[in-house]
Design an enzyme around this catalytic site. Structure first.
Site, PDB file in Angstrom:
ATOM      1  N   THR A 156      -1.971 -14.480 -31.111  1.00  0.00           N
ATOM      2  CA  THR A 156      -1.427 -15.509 -31.974  1.00  0.00           C
ATOM      3  C   THR A 156      -2.138 -15.329 -33.288  1.00  0.00           C
ATOM      4  O   THR A 156      -3.245 -14.810 -33.299  1.00  0.00           O
ATOM      5  CB  THR A 156      -1.787 -16.900 -31.401  1.00  0.00           C
ATOM      6  OG1 THR A 156      -1.107 -17.071 -30.164  1.00  0.00           O
ATOM      7  CG2 THR A 156      -1.391 -18.035 -32.321  1.00  0.00           C
ATOM      8  N   ARG A 184      10.164 -20.129 -22.797  1.00  0.00           N
ATOM      9  CA  ARG A 184       8.769 -20.586 -22.668  1.00  0.00           C
ATOM     10  C   ARG A 184       8.229 -21.100 -24.012  1.00  0.00           C
ATOM     11  O   ARG A 184       8.375 -20.481 -25.039  1.00  0.00           O
ATOM     12  CB  ARG A 184       7.878 -19.435 -22.212  1.00  0.00           C
ATOM     13  CG  ARG A 184       6.396 -19.787 -22.277  1.00  0.00           C
ATOM     14  CD  ARG A 184       5.515 -18.580 -22.097  1.00  0.00           C
ATOM     15  NE  ARG A 184       4.109 -18.934 -22.174  1.00  0.00           N
ATOM     16  CZ  ARG A 184       3.368 -18.843 -23.276  1.00  0.00           C
ATOM     17  NH1 ARG A 184       3.913 -18.410 -24.396  1.00  0.00           N
ATOM     18  NH2 ARG A 184       2.098 -19.190 -23.258  1.00  0.00           N
ATOM     19  N   ASP A 187       1.487 -22.934 -26.425  1.00  0.00           N
ATOM     20  CA  ASP A 187       0.550 -23.974 -26.875  1.00  0.00           C
ATOM     21  C   ASP A 187       0.499 -24.043 -28.401  1.00  0.00           C
ATOM     22  O   ASP A 187       0.190 -25.083 -28.980  1.00  0.00           O
ATOM     23  CB  ASP A 187      -0.858 -23.652 -26.349  1.00  0.00           C
ATOM     24  CG  ASP A 187      -1.364 -22.329 -26.919  1.00  0.00           C
ATOM     25  OD1 ASP A 187      -0.696 -21.302 -26.698  1.00  0.00           O
ATOM     26  OD2 ASP A 187      -2.398 -22.342 -27.613  1.00  0.00           O
ATOM     27  N   GLY A 208      -4.981 -17.558 -27.214  1.00  0.00           N
ATOM     28  CA  GLY A 208      -5.367 -17.358 -25.819  1.00  0.00           C
ATOM     29  C   GLY A 208      -4.247 -17.752 -24.897  1.00  0.00           C
ATOM     30  O   GLY A 208      -3.143 -18.082 -25.341  1.00  0.00           O
ATOM     31  N   GLY A 210      -1.765 -19.579 -23.284  1.00  0.00           N
ATOM     32  CA  GLY A 210      -1.259 -20.876 -23.714  1.00  0.00           C
ATOM     33  C   GLY A 210      -1.197 -21.923 -22.622  1.00  0.00           C
ATOM     34  O   GLY A 210      -1.469 -23.109 -22.865  1.00  0.00           O
TER      35      GLY A 210
HETATM   36  N1  ASP Z   1      -1.408 -18.755 -27.240  1.00  0.00           N
HETATM   37  C1  ASP Z   1      -0.353 -17.792 -27.211  1.00  0.00           C
HETATM   38  C2  ASP Z   1       0.651 -18.170 -26.164  1.00  0.00           C
HETATM   39  O1  ASP Z   1       0.292 -18.615 -25.105  1.00  0.00           O
HETATM   40  C3  ASP Z   1      -0.762 -16.387 -26.934  1.00  0.00           C
HETATM   41  C4  ASP Z   1      -2.082 -15.935 -27.435  1.00  0.00           C
HETATM   42  O2  ASP Z   1      -2.670 -16.535 -28.330  1.00  0.00           O
HETATM   43  O3  ASP Z   1      -2.586 -14.924 -26.946  1.00  0.00           O
HETATM   44  O4  ASP Z   1       1.813 -17.937 -26.378  1.00  0.00           O
END
Ligand code: ASP
Length: 290
Positions: A156, A184, A187, A208, A210
């Protein structure tokens, strides 16, 4: 001089992830370019909200990062993006979820800020983008070859800023998790989960897994902890719980006094920061470099 006393601060990130050796330079360069865009806004006396939007637009346009161009593909091979922007002045939020075929999801989110709704998703979000004159594109224009090849990249992008008027803002944008179910929601679109901003406390943006970030409502926890223990420790405490839910991640935060913090438990986390005290800024790919 009043509220911010000329003080400004900015942090941007290009995702919590594993960065292959041949991608390291691109991650550094991309983060520094985003930092430069946000810094230009802030040093000219512009607003934190303009600064975070400007920084995230640079990262969305850069195929190095999983946001905008270069987003991950869903299990059905399509790009569905999520983005959000929040002002610490009045807690205004604009967010888009599962939006397809727009060049800059963050700017569509920004256009939603004055509206009553805080989040629009799916075909309605793209219709909103079209109505407001946001930049639409062909879905294929966002696809880059590496995402077709390896269904592995996820991350992200995000930015947080404090402007010289003392106002805070946060922004996030993501292509989500590769191979995810169509529809989907990340977060990164949900306030209190992937981001938050409140002038009374601070601002933060996360990356991270989500689902784990949302289940732990990590941003609301960071906001609760930040006044007492500072931005870095406030990130570390809830992010440390991610592995218990099968994830990892990282975050950037700025406290209302301009203190900047960042922390991660992913292998790498591409981060760049600058402030009135250190305007040239710095970039890191890992805490070990700090
Ligand atoms: N937070 C993002 C998601 O879950 C993915 C990521 O930051 O790695 O879509």
């Amino acid at each position: 001089m009043m509220p911010g006393q000329g003080r400004w601060a900015l942090a941007v990130h290009g995702g919590a992830k594993l960065i292959a050796p041949d991608a390291r330079e691109g991650n550094r360069r991309g983060c520094l370019a985003a930092l430069a865009a946000g810094r230009t806004v802030l040093t000219r006396g512009g607003s934190a909200i303009d600064a975070v939007e400007a920084a995230v637009r640079i990262l969305e346009a850069d195929p190095t990062f999983n946001a905008g161009k270069g987003s991950a593909l869903t299990g059905e091979g399509e790009i569905e993006m999520c983005a959000a922007i929040m002002s610490g002045v009045d807690l205004a939020v604009g967010a888009v979820g599962v939006i397809k075929a727009v060049r800059h999801p963050i700017s569509v989110a920004r256009l939603l800020m004055p509206e009553d709704e805080i989040l629009v998703a799916g075909p309605g979000a793209r219709r909103f983008a079209a109505e407001k004159g946001a930049e639409l594109c062909d879905p294929e224009e966002l696809v880059v070859e590496k995402q077709r090849r390896e269904l592995a990249e996820h991350d992200t992008v995000g930015a947080v800023a404090l402007d010289t008027a003392g106002n805070l803002a946060a922004a996030t944008s993501t292509g989500g998790l590769p191979g995810a179910k169509p529809g989907r929601m990340a977060d990164s679109a949900l306030p209190g989960c992937g981001y938050y901003a409140d002038n009374a406390i601070g601002a933060l943006a996360l990356s991270g897994k989500g689902e784990a970030i949302a289940r732990l409502a990590i941003s609301s926890e960071v906001i609760r902890l930040m006044p007492e223990i500072g931005p870095e420790a406030a990130l570390e405490r809830p992010l440390s719980k991610l592995p218990h839910l099968g994830g990892d991640g990282g975050g950037i935060a700025i406290r209302k006094d301009g203190a900047i913090g960042w922390w991660h438990n992913s292998p790498h986390f591409a981060v760049a920061t600058a402030s009135a005290a250190q305007p040239a800024g710095r970039v890191w790919l890992n805490k070990d470099e700090a």
